[in-house]
Every structure is written in structure tokens, then in C-alpha cells.
Design a protein around this motif. Structure first.
Motif, mmCIF file in Angstrom:
data_model
loop_
_atom_site.group_PDB
_atom_site.id
_atom_site.type_symbol
_atom_site.label_atom_id
_atom_site.label_comp_id
_atom_site.label_asym_id
_atom_site.label_seq_id
_atom_site.Cartn_x
_atom_site.Cartn_y
_atom_site.Cartn_z
ATOM 1 N N THR A 12 32.368 105.412 59.140
ATOM 2 C CA THR A 12 31.132 104.657 59.357
ATOM 3 C C THR A 12 31.403 103.255 59.884
ATOM 4 N N ALA A 13 32.409 102.581 59.336
ATOM 5 C CA ALA A 13 32.701 101.218 59.790
ATOM 6 C C ALA A 13 33.232 101.216 61.217
ATOM 7 N N MET A 14 34.149 102.121 61.520
ATOM 8 C CA MET A 14 34.768 102.115 62.842
ATOM 9 C C MET A 14 33.772 102.535 63.924
ATOM 10 N N ALA A 15 32.854 103.428 63.593
ATOM 11 C CA ALA A 15 31.811 103.795 64.551
ATOM 12 C C ALA A 15 30.917 102.595 64.849
ATOM 13 N N GLY A 16 30.641 101.795 63.822
ATOM 14 C CA GLY A 16 29.870 100.583 64.041
ATOM 15 C C GLY A 16 30.590 99.600 64.946
ATOM 16 N N LEU A 17 31.900 99.450 64.754
ATOM 17 C CA LEU A 17 32.686 98.577 65.632
ATOM 18 C C LEU A 17 32.674 99.098 67.063
ATOM 19 N N ALA A 18 32.725 100.412 67.207
ATOM 20 C CA ALA A 18 32.659 100.999 68.550
ATOM 21 C C ALA A 18 31.361 100.598 69.245
ATOM 22 N N ALA A 19 30.250 100.630 68.490
ATOM 23 C CA ALA A 19 28.956 100.252 69.058
ATOM 24 C C ALA A 19 28.940 98.785 69.473
ATOM 25 N N TRP A 131 13.918 86.996 63.599
ATOM 26 C CA TRP A 131 15.141 86.214 63.406
ATOM 27 C C TRP A 131 16.308 86.762 64.228
ATOM 28 N N HIS A 132 16.154 87.906 64.868
ATOM 29 C CA HIS A 132 17.132 88.487 65.805
ATOM 30 C C HIS A 132 18.535 88.586 65.217
ATOM 31 N N PRO A 133 18.683 89.196 64.031
ATOM 32 C CA PRO A 133 20.015 89.255 63.423
ATOM 33 C C PRO A 133 20.905 90.298 64.083
ATOM 34 N N GLY A 134 22.196 90.075 64.008
ATOM 35 C CA GLY A 134 23.134 91.171 64.204
ATOM 36 C C GLY A 134 23.328 91.858 62.872
ATOM 37 N N PHE A 135 23.914 93.047 62.900
ATOM 38 C CA PHE A 135 24.185 93.724 61.637
ATOM 39 C C PHE A 135 25.357 94.670 61.794
ATOM 40 N N PHE A 136 25.972 94.947 60.660
ATOM 41 C CA PHE A 136 27.115 95.861 60.603
ATOM 42 C C PHE A 136 26.985 96.626 59.296
ATOM 43 N N ILE A 137 26.602 97.901 59.391
ATOM 44 C CA ILE A 137 26.156 98.677 58.236
ATOM 45 C C ILE A 137 26.923 99.999 58.186
ATOM 46 N N GLY A 138 27.318 100.390 56.983
ATOM 47 C CA GLY A 138 28.060 101.638 56.796
ATOM 48 C C GLY A 138 27.176 102.859 56.727
ATOM 49 N N GLY A 147 24.191 101.760 63.503
ATOM 50 C CA GLY A 147 24.665 101.016 62.347
ATOM 51 C C GLY A 147 25.195 99.633 62.659
ATOM 52 N N ALA A 148 25.179 99.225 63.922
ATOM 53 C CA ALA A 148 25.713 97.914 64.270
ATOM 54 C C ALA A 148 25.002 97.386 65.506
ATOM 55 N N ARG A 149 24.816 96.065 65.529
ATOM 56 C CA ARG A 149 24.195 95.421 66.684
ATOM 57 C C ARG A 149 24.698 93.990 66.776
ATOM 58 N N PHE A 150 24.944 93.543 68.000
ATOM 59 C CA PHE A 150 25.427 92.183 68.200
ATOM 60 C C PHE A 150 24.275 91.208 67.990
ATOM 61 N N PRO A 151 24.538 90.060 67.339
ATOM 62 C CA PRO A 151 23.450 89.120 67.040
ATOM 63 C C PRO A 151 22.962 88.361 68.273
ATOM 64 N N ARG A 152 21.672 88.023 68.236
ATOM 65 C CA ARG A 152 21.095 87.117 69.229
ATOM 66 C C ARG A 152 20.649 85.813 68.557
ATOM 67 N N SER A 153 21.239 85.539 67.404
ATOM 68 C CA SER A 153 20.947 84.342 66.622
ATOM 69 C C SER A 153 22.160 84.084 65.728
ATOM 70 N N PRO A 154 22.146 83.053 64.906
ATOM 71 C CA PRO A 154 23.292 82.847 64.006
ATOM 72 C C PRO A 154 23.425 83.900 62.915
ATOM 73 N N TRP A 155 22.374 84.666 62.651
ATOM 74 C CA TRP A 155 22.369 85.571 61.498
ATOM 75 C C TRP A 155 23.099 86.877 61.794
ATOM 76 N N VAL A 156 24.013 87.248 60.892
ATOM 77 C CA VAL A 156 24.674 88.552 60.941
ATOM 78 C C VAL A 156 24.679 89.111 59.518
ATOM 79 N N VAL A 157 24.114 90.294 59.343
ATOM 80 C CA VAL A 157 24.023 90.928 58.023
ATOM 81 C C VAL A 157 25.073 92.029 57.959
#
Length: 469
Positions: A12-19, A131-138, A147-157
Motif C-alpha cells: 500500500t505504501a509503495m503504490a502510493g509513492l508510485a502515484a 485547503w488543497h492538501p496532499g496525502f499519503f494513505i495506506g 491513496g496518494a496525491r501531491f499537495p497544492r498547499s503546505p498541508w500534507v496528511v
């Protein structure tokens, strides 16, 4: 275009990094074995090619960088080729910090269970509020489909996993994330293959707590005595939340026992009422953690309420896969007794007198062992019928493996009826055959596995749809 190759890409984590890498313009390739949904479909939709075996040939042409999943060990032919050919490599956690988190505001959700859902909720609420967060989720939140998206703001969850990082870095992954806001959701024993006891896990959470700067924030679940003790050593302001602890800043009031309607309270005063799709007190606690985090960072209560009520859930978290002839089949990732018990309780509160079946595949290293031997039967006790597979040895001796016969013996004590309450089965194929024979109209069946489980959902769908109502 730089080329990154990911060994163990279907985790799950590595697939998110791939995205994330794909989104940032990298050419991404990967390899794994035991490829199955949802991650296989997720990567397919992104157009990322996967080699379904590990081999040195997968590194041709030579990539600019290789990311190594934490399940990959020395002796893996692909990893050996990376080392022999001196190809640059990183762990996933290190790459995530260097390319996504550094210079931003990481909101890290940690805990033994509830991480994926809580992280997904915070991302959904922040996104809904603009708030346009990025996220990295298992996992795969249904709201985003990835499960993952690059942020368009300072916020990363980020979901903060306490499992180790890579073959060359045995620290927990969450120590790479340097949280500015840290959510401490719960702390129990898990991952018995890398942690000898609970104290070993406590040590890692103490280290994580030390990473939060003085102008950061710690959100702490005061229902959990481990968390209450842990935050006594915090160097940052602590904000408390909980369902069962009187002295907290954020709390919740349930209006329905199944958890589908509840209120958020701050300082004992109700802010708003939530009506949503999710079931169970555990999800109310997850939602409360998300609400407290967003509210404390200045979000308006109306925005938090709207985001929570629009939240669609996460794939494989009590996800109803299908219903045929009023027989409902669910998929659930639960692989810890606490998560199992709360999931079953939530569904029982929802469906009332209808039977709830639970099928368990002990698949993780901890679940296959006897780490939870004494806790498993009580966790499954609320279910009406239980099927549990014998765990695969995979390097464990018989006296190290979970004794499923002892678990079913406890569950069957004092029960009467044409069927035993609990039964040991060999695999998903046998489970599907038994369920097809015995499921009745109005039944609800949860398949609990963190793997493919012999395609049990597809087998059940094919067999049940062929039965006349």
C-alpha cells in the motif's frame, strides 16, 4: 524524464509513492509478487507497468533510482542486482520526505489501528474546505480513488506506520515524516515479527513524539491510557480528545448506538451534529480525531461537519462488496483483535437481529503467531458464526502458530444449534463453499483478510447469484 523503479510496488505504501512519483513527472515501473486488488487495479489505472516476479532483468534499462519496499530482503534477486550494479536506491520513507514533506506541514496520524480511516477523513475534510492538501494513505479512500496525491498547499496528511522502513533501515517509517501536527490515536501491541513486546513499540512512539517542534501540535486520544502516559513527555502543546474520558477538550455524544449520528463537543458544548455513512463507535472516535485536528487548526465547524458527512469511507474497511438475495457480503482489512471487535460491534448495532458471519484469514506475521491467542476469541464473540483458516507456517513452528482449534473451542462453548458457532477451514475456497451452503436471506458476512484470500469475494458472488431466492 527520470526513471524510478519500485521493488515491492504493490504494497500500500509503495503504490502510493508510485502515484506521487508519476504525478511529479517520473517514469515509474515496478515489480512484485502476489499481485491482487485493490492495489493492482490502482496501479493499472495509473498506467504503471508491473512485473509479477522479481528478477535482475526488471532493471533493464537501468533506472535512475530504485525504491525498495520494506518487505524486500537480502537474497531477493532484483535487490541483489541493484547492489551489484551500484544503482542508487532509497527507502520509501526517505524519498517521501525528500520529495514531498520537507518544507511543508506534515499532519501524521499514528496508532495501532484506525490510521487509514482517520487519515482519509482529515484529507477529505481539508479538501472539501479548499485547503488543497496532499496525502499519503495506506489504502484507497473512496472519495479520491487513490491513496496518494501531491499537495497544492503546505498541508500534507500522512498515515504514520510504525512498521520498519527497509532492509537497510529498521527504524519505523513514521520517524522519516517529521510531523508538525501529530495525532496519537492508540497504542497496543502489534507487529510481533519486529517488536518483542509493547515496550519496544513505546520506545518508537516516544522518539516520534520528540520530532514534533515546540510550535507544532500533538492531538492525543485520552481514552487510551498508553497515550495519556506517552504525552506526559511531549515538548509541544497537547490537545486531548476522547469518547470515554471526562477531562478532554474535544468529545463526542452518540445519538445512535451504531454510530451513524453523533455530535462534536468542544469544552463540553456541542458544535454540530454529524449524520454519516460509517458504522461503529470506533469510527466515531476516528471522526472525532479528524474533527478536533481540523477545528484546532482554524477550520470553521460548518466546514468540518460538511466534510465528515460527505466522507465515503475507505476500500476494504467494512466495505459492502455486494448483496444478493438480501445476503450482504463485506470486505474488511481488520488484522488486530481490537479492530475486529469494534467492526463486528458496529455492524451488529446496525443490523439488529440479523445474523453476522465473520470469516478470518490470519495472514499477517502477527496474526499467524500466538501474539493475540488469548484475545482473538473474545474479539470474535459477538459474531453469530465464525470461520477461521489455519495460518500458513511460512517459517514458524507449530508451537509458534496461532492455535485456531483452541479459538474455535472457546467460541463453541455452550452454543447449541444445527451449526457450530465457529469452524476451522482450510482456505478461501472451502470458506466460499461452506458459506454458499449455509448463508440465508438477511445474513451479513464480513470477510476479514489483508490479502486476496483465494478470490473469495468473486467465488461467493458467482455461487450466490446462481441460487434461486
Amino acid at each position: 524524464m527520470p526513471h524510478v523503479h519500485i521493488i515491492g510496488i504493490c504494497g500500500t505504501a509503495m503504490a502510493g509513492l508510485a502515484a506521487l512519483a508519476k504525478e511529479r513527472g517520473w517514469h515509474v515501473t515496478g515489480s512484485d509478487h502476489g499481485v491482487y486488488p485493490p492495489m493492482s487495479l490502482f496501479l493499472q489505472d495509473l498506467g504503471i507497468p508491473i512485473q509479477e516476479t522479481f528478477a535482475a532483468e526488471n532493471l533493464n534499462p537501468t533506472p535512475d533510482l530504485v525504491l525498495v519496499g520494506n518487505a524486500i530482503s537480502r537474497g531477493n534477486p532484483e535487490l541483489e542486482a541493484v547492489l551489484e550494479r551500484n544503482i542508487p536506491y532509497r527507502s520509501g520513507g526517505q524519498w517521501l520526505f525528500e520529495h514531498v514533506l520537507e518544507g511543508r506541514h506534515p499532519v501524521v496520524v499514528s496508532g495501532t489501528h484506525g490510521k487509514t480511516t482517520t487519515t482519509s477523513m482529515i484529507a477529505r475534510v481539508m479538501d472539501d474546505a479548499g485547503w488543497h492538501p496532499g496525502f499519503f494513505i495506506g489504502g484507497i479512500p473512496k472519495d479520491f480513488g487513490l491513496g496518494a496525491r501531491f499537495p497544492r498547499s503546505p498541508w500534507v496528511v500522512i498515515e504514520g506506520d510504525e512498521y520498519d522502513t527497509a532492509f537497510f533501515d529498521k527504524r519505523p517509517k513514521f520517524l522519516h515524516y517529521h510531523p508538525k501536527t501529530l495525532i496519537l490515536h492508540n497504542l497496543e501491541f502489534d507487529h510481533g515479527d519486529i517488536y518483542p513486546d509493547l515496550e519496544a513499540i513505546r520506545v518508537q512512539f516516544r522518539l516520534l513524539l520528540r520530532l514534533v517542534p515546540g510550535n507544532g501540535q500533538v492531538m492525543a486520544n485520552f481514552d487510551d491510557p498508553e497515550i495519556r502516559e506517552l504525552v506526559k513527555k511531549a515538548y509541544s502543546p497537547v490537545v486531548s480528545y476522547g469518547l470515554n474520558h471526562a477531562d478532554v477538550q474535544y468529545s463526542a455524544r452518540l445519538h445512535r448506538p451504531d454510530g451513524q449520528e453523533w455530535s462534536v463537543l468542544r469544552g463540553g458544548e456541542e458544535l454540530f451534529r454529524v449524520q454519516w455513512l460509517l458504522l461503529g463507535r470506533h469510527n466515531v472516535l476516528n471522526g472525532l480525531a479528524a474533527a478536533a485536528t481540523c477545528l484546532h487548526h482554524g477550520m470553521e465547524p460548518t466546514q468540518v461537519k460538511r466534510g465528515l458527512e460527505r466522507f465515503q469511507g475507505v476500500a476494504r474497511r467494512l466495505q459492502e462488496r455486494f448483496a444478493i438475495n438480501d445476503i450482504h457480503i463485506y470486505d474488511d482489512f481488520a488484522h488486530h483483535p481490537t479492530a475486529m471487535a469494534t467492526t463486528i460491534d458496529g455492524l451488529k448495532c446496525k443490523v439488529g437481529a440479523h445474523r453476522v458471519w465473520v470469516v478470518v484469514e490470519p495472514r499477517s506475521n502477527t496474526m499467524r503467531s500466538r501474539a493475540h491467542q488469548e484475545r482473538l476469541a473474545p474479539a470474535l464473540a459477538q459474531a453469530d458464526c465464525v470461520l477461521i483458516t489455519r495460518p500458513a507456517p511460512r517459517g514458524m513452528t507449530l508451537d509458534q502458530l496461532l492455535d485456531v482449534d483452541a479459538v474455535t473451542e472457546i467460541l463453541n462453548r455452550g452454543t447449541v444449534g444445527p451449526l457450530p458457532k465457529a469452524k476451522v477451514i482450510a482456505n478461501g475456497v472451502e470458506a466460499s463453499e461452506y458459506l454458499t451452503k449455509h448463508l440465508k436471506k438477511g445474513d451479513h458476512c464480513i470477510i476479514m483478510s489483508n490479502g486476496g484470500f483465494d478470490g473469495i469475494h468473486e467465488r461467493l458472488y458467482d455461487s450466490l447469484k446462481g441460487i434461486q431466492p
